[in-house]
Design a protein around this motif. Structure first.
Motif, short mmCIF file in Angstrom:
data_model
loop_
_atom_site.label_atom_id
_atom_site.label_comp_id
_atom_site.label_asym_id
_atom_site.label_seq_id
_atom_site.Cartn_x
_atom_site.Cartn_y
_atom_site.Cartn_z
N LEU A 309 53.37 40.97 45.74
CA LEU A 309 52.29 40.52 44.85
C LEU A 309 51.78 41.71 44.04
N VAL A 310 52.70 42.37 43.37
CA VAL A 310 52.40 43.63 42.68
C VAL A 310 51.63 43.41 41.38
N SER A 311 51.62 42.17 40.87
CA SER A 311 50.94 41.89 39.60
C SER A 311 49.62 41.16 39.79
N ALA A 312 49.24 40.89 41.03
CA ALA A 312 48.03 40.11 41.30
C ALA A 312 46.80 40.80 40.70
N HIS A 313 46.03 40.04 39.94
CA HIS A 313 44.87 40.59 39.22
C HIS A 313 43.56 39.94 39.66
N GLU A 314 43.60 38.65 39.97
CA GLU A 314 42.38 37.91 40.28
C GLU A 314 42.66 36.94 41.41
N ALA A 315 41.72 36.81 42.35
CA ALA A 315 41.91 35.90 43.47
C ALA A 315 40.57 35.36 43.95
N SER A 316 40.61 34.13 44.47
CA SER A 316 39.47 33.51 45.12
C SER A 316 39.94 33.04 46.49
N ILE A 317 39.34 33.57 47.55
CA ILE A 317 39.81 33.32 48.90
C ILE A 317 38.69 32.69 49.73
N GLY A 318 39.03 31.63 50.46
CA GLY A 318 38.07 31.00 51.35
C GLY A 318 38.80 30.29 52.48
N PHE A 319 38.18 30.23 53.64
CA PHE A 319 38.81 29.63 54.81
C PHE A 319 37.93 28.54 55.40
#
Length: 515
Positions: A309-319
């Motif tokens: 995931l070398v290009s990942a720029h933005e993320a929203s994480i929830g569990f």
């Protein structure tokens, strides 16, 4: 004698000078103009002249969603060729009874056979045979985009005629109730060679719980967008289409394993998935071009393997955490997932993420720091049990510029109100933050903007605000969003604001604002 209706038609076409300039425009221009009108209004123009009747029966973009929505009963008239009388009625849809004629199928049958159909959209309760009949009519007219939402009396099978279409580029099928079944994999894999967008909702897969060889490059060589929603019975899914750029998976509560790979995948969204009771759940993602990842309200899997995931720029994480199940195995899985996203510039942590990071077992599963992270948004119930998780996140974000805290007002969380002694006598929370000042020094040297939503002048919130104001070397702006309040609360807020301002002037030059 010329009637008023005839005069209006003549004026609409010819204007004041008696010259019909509109009708002289090319078909493609007039079709583009008509595209912005409701389907009934387009049909009404066909009574103006032969020229406009020709435009109507060759109109390539048919959107019936405004006249036949879900919940309006449809007819069960057979798919027969319209009579001369019916053709005349169709030229003015207000003049026939919807109960006697199926407007959609009649319009499709009336169309100029030499004119290809670009878009067909409809929402309707109807039988499977009627659905198949409409789709076959559209396929015969080389439809390029087919967007269907239906409610049926019983389960139905995936429309087989779609598989043979060479013109279809976009296919969206949503079932309201009770759902539809896919055809056998050996049949499904023979079609879709030209499809670039596929969206399926409410799919019944109890007879096919594993889809490991359907969404492959050989079956979908041109697929760019894939959306799967509410796939009941689905336990394992593998997606490996080389051309895929966007993939969304939602509401698959029985999922045990997910394998996603794609050299061109840029956006991945997985929400409300995985079986929280499964002790062997797993996820595997390999996407070197991934830019945006949304992972929300998913049960924590036993194993997470995210690679390249070398290009990942933005993320929203929830569990979604069941009964606070913070086992070492699941915490290691969370750590692996977040560590794979260490190159992010923007991160949002939702749900119970901070609670997970505050677990006493998490210290044994340290994640990689977010060295490039510039913006961090945290949604959490702000209590003293979450302080270790917050501090840990701050330590892992040394280059952070903007911090956004959205405090969840959970009735189960005890949030002690601010009191006047809080500024003179350090609380246990304030002492905790002071003990972290050295470890958080890189963050405090870079943090510029702080926004706190749901600020209720509680001890935990005020303690953190004081700490950031006191030690934030680069802090320029701190904004508190506290919402409406009564007169008594307003007076207390004014005291807090006044003291906060004085504290800011004494320790930093940050601009403070209450909204």
């Amino acid at each position: 004698m010329e009637t008023r209706s005839a005069k209006r038609k003549k004026y609409w076409l010819e204007g004041e000078n008696g010259i019909d300039r509109i009708s002289d425009l090319p078909d493609v221009v007039l079709h583009q103009i008509l595209f912005h009108l409701p389907i009934k209004s387009i049909a009404q123009t066909s009574v103006l002249s032969k020229r406009w009747r020709s435009l109507w029966i060759s109109f390539p973009d048919l959107d019936f969603t405004s006249i036949n929505p879900i919940g309006v009963a449809s007819t069960n008239a057979p798919n027969t060729k319209p009579s001369i009388k019916n053709k005349r009625l169709l030229l003015c849809p207000h003049s026939f009874s919807v109960k006697r004629l199926d407007f959609i199928s009649q319009v499709l049958a009336l169309r100029d056979k030499q004119s290809d159909l670009r878009i067909l959209r409809f929402r309707a309760p109807l039988s499977f045979s009627r659905l198949n009949g409409l789709i076959r009519l559209a396929v015969r007219q080389n439809v390029q985009e087919l967007d269907v939402e239906v409610a049926t009396d019983d389960y139905f099978n995936f429309p087989r005629s779609v598989l043979t279409s060479e013109s279809l580029r976009v296919f969206k099928l949503r079932s309201r109730y009770p759902g539809f079944r896919l055809l056998p994999p050996s049949v499904m894999k023979r079609g879709f060679q030209s499809l670039h967008t596929l969206s399926l909702s409410l799919v019944i897969l109890y007879d096919q719980p594993t889809l490991s060889d359907l969404f492959t490059d050989s079956s979908f060589p041109r697929l760019k967008k894939l959306n799967l929603d509410a796939c009941f019975g689905l336990k394992q899914l593998k997606v490996s289409c080389l051309a895929l750029e966007e993939f969304t998976l939602e509401n698959c509560f029985q999922l045990h394993g997910l394998d996603v790979s794609g050299a061109k995948l840029k956006t991945l969204q997985v929400a409300s998935c995985f079986d929280a009771y499964c002790d062997k759940s797993w996820v595997k993602i390999n996407a070197p071009s991934l830019r945006v990842m949304v992972w929300e309200y998913n049960a924590i899997t036993e194993n997470s393997s995210l690679e390249n995931l070398v290009s990942a720029h933005e993320a929203s994480i929830g569990f979604f955490v069941l009964n606070e199940d913070f086992s070492v195995t699941k915490l290691r899985s969370v750590s692996n997932l977040l560590s794979a996203l260490s190159r992010l510039h923007t991160l949002t942590l939702e749900g119970q993420c901070v609670e997970v990071l505050s677990s006493r077992n998490y210290i044994a599963n340290l994640m990689h720091p977010f060295d490039q992270l510039k913006s961090l948004e945290l949604q959490t119930g702000f209590n003293k049990h979450n302080l270790p998780g917050l501090a840990y996140l701050f330590k892992c974000s040394p280059a952070l510029h903007t911090l956004i805290l959205k405090i969840l007002n959970d009735y189960k969380i005890e949030r002690r109100k601010w009191n006047k002694d809080l500024w003179d006598m350090p609380s246990s929370e304030e002492q905790f933050w002071e003990s972290q000042s050295q470890a958080l020094k890189p963050l405090l040297n870079n943090l510029s903007v702080v926004k706190i939503h749901g600020f209720l002048e509680c001890e935990n919130e005020v303690s953190l605000a004081k700490f950031l104001l006191k030690h934030g070397k680069a802090l320029q702006e701190m904004t508190f969003f506290s919402g409406h309040c009564n007169y008594r609360d307003s007076l207390r807020r004014q005291k807090i604001r006044s003291q906060m301002m004085g504290f800011s002037r004494a320790s930093s030059n940050a601009k403070i604002e209450f909204l």
